[in-house]
Design a protein around this motif. Structure first.
Motif, short mmCIF file in Angstrom:
data_model
loop_
_atom_site.label_atom_id
_atom_site.label_comp_id
_atom_site.label_asym_id
_atom_site.label_seq_id
_atom_site.Cartn_x
_atom_site.Cartn_y
_atom_site.Cartn_z
N PRO A 79 -25.76 1.17 7.77
CA PRO A 79 -25.97 0.37 6.42
C PRO A 79 -25.42 0.92 5.22
O PRO A 79 -24.92 0.18 4.48
CB PRO A 79 -27.50 0.49 6.39
N VAL A 89 -27.40 -5.35 -0.26
CA VAL A 89 -28.38 -4.70 -0.02
C VAL A 89 -28.32 -4.86 1.60
O VAL A 89 -28.16 -5.96 2.09
CB VAL A 89 -29.70 -5.27 -0.30
N GLN A 91 -30.60 -3.85 5.22
CA GLN A 91 -31.85 -3.02 5.68
C GLN A 91 -31.96 -3.05 7.11
O GLN A 91 -31.63 -3.99 7.75
CB GLN A 91 -32.95 -3.85 5.19
N ASP A 93 -34.88 -2.23 10.02
CA ASP A 93 -36.16 -1.89 10.18
C ASP A 93 -36.55 -0.99 11.66
O ASP A 93 -37.55 -0.37 11.77
CB ASP A 93 -37.18 -3.21 10.48
N SER A 115 -35.97 3.65 10.13
CA SER A 115 -35.62 2.77 9.12
C SER A 115 -34.69 3.11 8.08
O SER A 115 -34.51 4.36 7.89
CB SER A 115 -36.84 2.17 8.38
N GLN A 116 -33.97 2.30 7.46
CA GLN A 116 -32.89 2.49 6.66
C GLN A 116 -32.48 1.58 5.55
O GLN A 116 -32.79 0.26 6.06
CB GLN A 116 -31.53 2.73 7.22
N LEU A 117 -32.35 1.69 4.51
CA LEU A 117 -32.51 0.67 3.00
C LEU A 117 -31.44 1.12 2.18
O LEU A 117 -31.37 2.19 1.57
CB LEU A 117 -33.75 0.37 2.56
N SER A 118 -30.20 0.43 2.22
CA SER A 118 -29.03 0.83 1.37
C SER A 118 -28.71 -0.06 0.44
O SER A 118 -28.65 -1.36 0.83
CB SER A 118 -27.96 1.22 2.12
N ASN A 132 -28.98 5.33 -0.34
CA ASN A 132 -29.27 5.52 1.09
C ASN A 132 -30.57 6.06 1.07
O ASN A 132 -31.02 6.93 0.58
CB ASN A 132 -28.48 5.89 1.73
N TYR A 134 -34.05 6.43 3.81
CA TYR A 134 -34.47 6.51 5.03
C TYR A 134 -35.74 6.79 5.31
O TYR A 134 -36.22 7.40 4.74
CB TYR A 134 -33.55 7.92 5.54
N PHE A 141 -40.03 -0.44 5.09
CA PHE A 141 -39.86 -0.69 3.64
C PHE A 141 -40.40 -2.42 3.54
O PHE A 141 -39.81 -3.08 3.99
CB PHE A 141 -38.34 -0.59 3.29
N ARG A 146 -38.13 -2.35 -1.95
CA ARG A 146 -36.68 -2.95 -2.20
C ARG A 146 -36.68 -3.13 -3.88
O ARG A 146 -35.45 -2.98 -4.32
CB ARG A 146 -36.72 -4.57 -1.58
#
Length: 228
Positions: A79, A89, A91, A93, A115-118, A132, A134, A141, A146
């Motif tokens: 990500p 974006v 994501q 899960d 999980s990761q959201l960048s 980033n 984590y 998330f 978000r």
């Protein structure tokens, strides 16, 4: 994080942005604040992409975030790479079973990351990268993460945009090693984990109104002098 604490964090970051002060301290405040303020986040970092496609990490909150970032750079997948170079974006899960990153996913799971959201940020024409986030839990998330993550990424873009000549960013990259050394010293001295040691540096920088790299350099210098 309580609402009053979050409001105080927003005020502190906003003041730092308006003053166009120490880039190191403000970026560190943003990543540390992301862990405190965004639901589900346990680690955070910033990836900054160079013109030649290389990516480097700034102000990781701990070694786990730093190692996860570096693993993605080495494999050229994950990500943070996609967000830094292409997508707005990204994501995940359940990293361990995500088919988009067959090499990175299992390695992330080995680090305890699920999980990761960048979020991509851009400060054209010189700077682009990713914030980033984590988490140690799967599907960590939701909409709030978000929304808040996008806000934190925008703060990064504003800060680096105001420093668009690149001097401050280059200095931040150069000072990263000394900050890491100072974190290690604090961990050993006060029996802190990495996130708390990093947060201690950030708070000291803010309360004393001294640049983060100068706080770190002072800790390293004093420790070296005592060891001599």
């Amino acid at each position: 994080m309580e609402l009053s604490e979050f409001a105080e964090l927003m005020t502190t970051v906003a003041d730092s942005l308006r003053q166009q002060g120490d880039v190191d301290s403000t970026l560190a405040l943003i990543t540390a604040g992301a862990v405190e303020a965004i639901p589900g986040v346990t680690h955070a970092s910033l990836s900054v992409a160079g013109k030649n496609g290389t990516i480097q990490t700034l102000t990781p909150t701990d070694e786990v975030a730093d190692l996860a970032d570096r693993t993605q750079y080495e494999l050229r997948q994950g990500p943070c790479v996609e967000a830094a170079l292409n997508a707005q974006v990204v994501q995940a899960d359940d990293l361990g079973s995500d088919s988009r990153w067959p090499l990175y996913g299992p390695k992330a799971a080995d680090l305890g990351l699920r999980s990761q959201l960048s979020f991509q940020f851009r400060a054209d024409p010189l700077v682009r990268g990713a914030l980033n986030l984590y988490a140690d839990e799967p599907a960590a998330f939701g909409p709030d993460a978000r929304y808040l993550g996008a806000m934190f990424a925008n703060w990064v873009a504003v800060l680096l945009g105001w420093n668009s000549q690149g001097t401050s960013l280059s200095r931040a990259l150069e000072s990263r090693g000394e900050i890491g050394t100072a974190v290690g010293i604090l961990m050993e001295r006060y029996r802190l984990d990495q996130q708390r040691a990093f947060a201690f540096l950030v708070r000291t920088s803010q309360t004393q109104n001294v640049k983060l790299r100068e706080i770190a350099a002072g800790i390293v210098t004093r420790t070296s002098a005592h060891a001599a």
